[in-house]
Design an enzyme around this catalytic site. Structure first.
Site, PDB file in Angstrom:
ATOM      1  N   SER A 139      38.508  37.334  33.776  1.00  0.00           N
ATOM      2  CA  SER A 139      37.728  36.490  32.868  1.00  0.00           C
ATOM      3  C   SER A 139      37.090  37.372  31.800  1.00  0.00           C
ATOM      4  O   SER A 139      36.944  38.591  32.001  1.00  0.00           O
ATOM      5  CB  SER A 139      36.635  35.748  33.646  1.00  0.00           C
ATOM      6  OG  SER A 139      35.795  35.015  32.773  1.00  0.00           O
ATOM      7  N   TYR A 153      29.555  34.940  39.246  1.00  0.00           N
ATOM      8  CA  TYR A 153      30.948  34.830  38.790  1.00  0.00           C
ATOM      9  C   TYR A 153      31.340  36.045  37.956  1.00  0.00           C
ATOM     10  O   TYR A 153      32.396  36.645  38.164  1.00  0.00           O
ATOM     11  CB  TYR A 153      31.119  33.546  37.989  1.00  0.00           C
ATOM     12  CG  TYR A 153      32.523  33.321  37.474  1.00  0.00           C
ATOM     13  CD1 TYR A 153      33.513  32.814  38.316  1.00  0.00           C
ATOM     14  CD2 TYR A 153      32.858  33.614  36.154  1.00  0.00           C
ATOM     15  CE1 TYR A 153      34.806  32.608  37.851  1.00  0.00           C
ATOM     16  CE2 TYR A 153      34.150  33.420  35.684  1.00  0.00           C
ATOM     17  CZ  TYR A 153      35.115  32.905  36.528  1.00  0.00           C
ATOM     18  OH  TYR A 153      36.397  32.712  36.065  1.00  0.00           O
TER      19      TYR A 153
END
Length: 248
Positions: A139, A153
């Site tokens: 990501s 995250y």
């Protein structure tokens, strides 16, 4: 016709193949000639993915990668592989002051521990051919930017990118390449897990210079490049896909 991006003759394992980026990756890889092995926990949705694949010889294996036993059971059923795409993962927002051990462990186990342990076992059991390619879906979060409520995250995704680079260095001599694709927001059902209303959604999308989120198949195209012989001299690299979000 010459095509350096062809996946003909390659057997590819895709985790998290029951939906989202994993499903799109499997579908697009099949179009490029790969033989797919799909895995996830939901058999019904895996079957739905399987039915959308072009070509023959594809299969799915139901596996729970949240446990070491599930990972071992999966690896025991696998043939030798030309490539692996680690798509399984979870999203979730949690402000720093609300972080607790349970929330930390849940996201870390799926997003970080599972792909690390699966990779270790694939290497140990000699399931990866020479040459082969392993691709992690990471990501932009943590690697290129941070945002409010996304600390856990972001930590897991920056961790997987660090692991990717370490593997690229250690296992180059075995002919195994390791790279990652680092997307920003992608239009998948997983976005529903993030509590955001329509106005917030539009405001967030407006931050992207291209004025939209990415599509799962666009991530799949980058994965295909990394799996193919076209990227044969590429290892230890993270491909940023963010619609220009991190330009400013």
């Amino acid at each position: 016709m010459y095509n350096p991006f062809s996946l003909i003759g390659k057997t590819i394992l895709v985790t998290g193949a029951s939906s989202g980026i994993g499903r799109a990756t499997a579908i697009e890889c099949a179009k490029m000639g790969a033989t797919l092995i799909l895995t996830a926990r939901n058999e019904t949705r895996l079957q739905e993915t399987l039915e959308q694949l072009e070509g023959t010889g594809h299969q799915y294996i139901v596996a729970d990668l949240s446990s070491e036993e599930g990972i071992k059971a999966l690896v025991e059923q696998l043939p030798q592989l030309s490539g692996v795409v680690h798509c399984a993962g979870v999203l979730g927002l949690c402000p720093v002051q609300l972080i607790n051990a349970a929330k930390l462990e849940e996201m870390q186990h799926i997003n970080l521990n599972a792909p690390i342990l699966l990779t270790q076992l694939l290497v140990k059991r000699k399931k990866l051919l020479n040459p082969s390619s392993v691709v992690f879906i990471a990501s932009v979060a943590g690697v290129h930017r941070v945002s409010v409520g996304n600390a856990i995250y972001a930590t897991t995704k920056s961790g997987i990118d660090a692991f990717m680079r370490s593997c690229a260095l250690e296992l180059a001599s075995k002919g195994i390449r390791f790279n990652s694709v680092n997307p920003a927001m992608i239009e998948t059902d997983a976005l529903k897990d993030i509590a955001i209303d329509a106005t917030q959604h539009e405001n967030n999308m407006a931050q992207f210079p291209l004025k939209r989120y990415g599509r799962p198949e666009e991530v799949a195209y980058a994965v295909i490049y990394l799996l193919s012989d076209a990227s044969g001299w590429l290892t230890g690299t993270a491909i940023k896909m963010d619609g220009g979000l991190t330009l400013s």
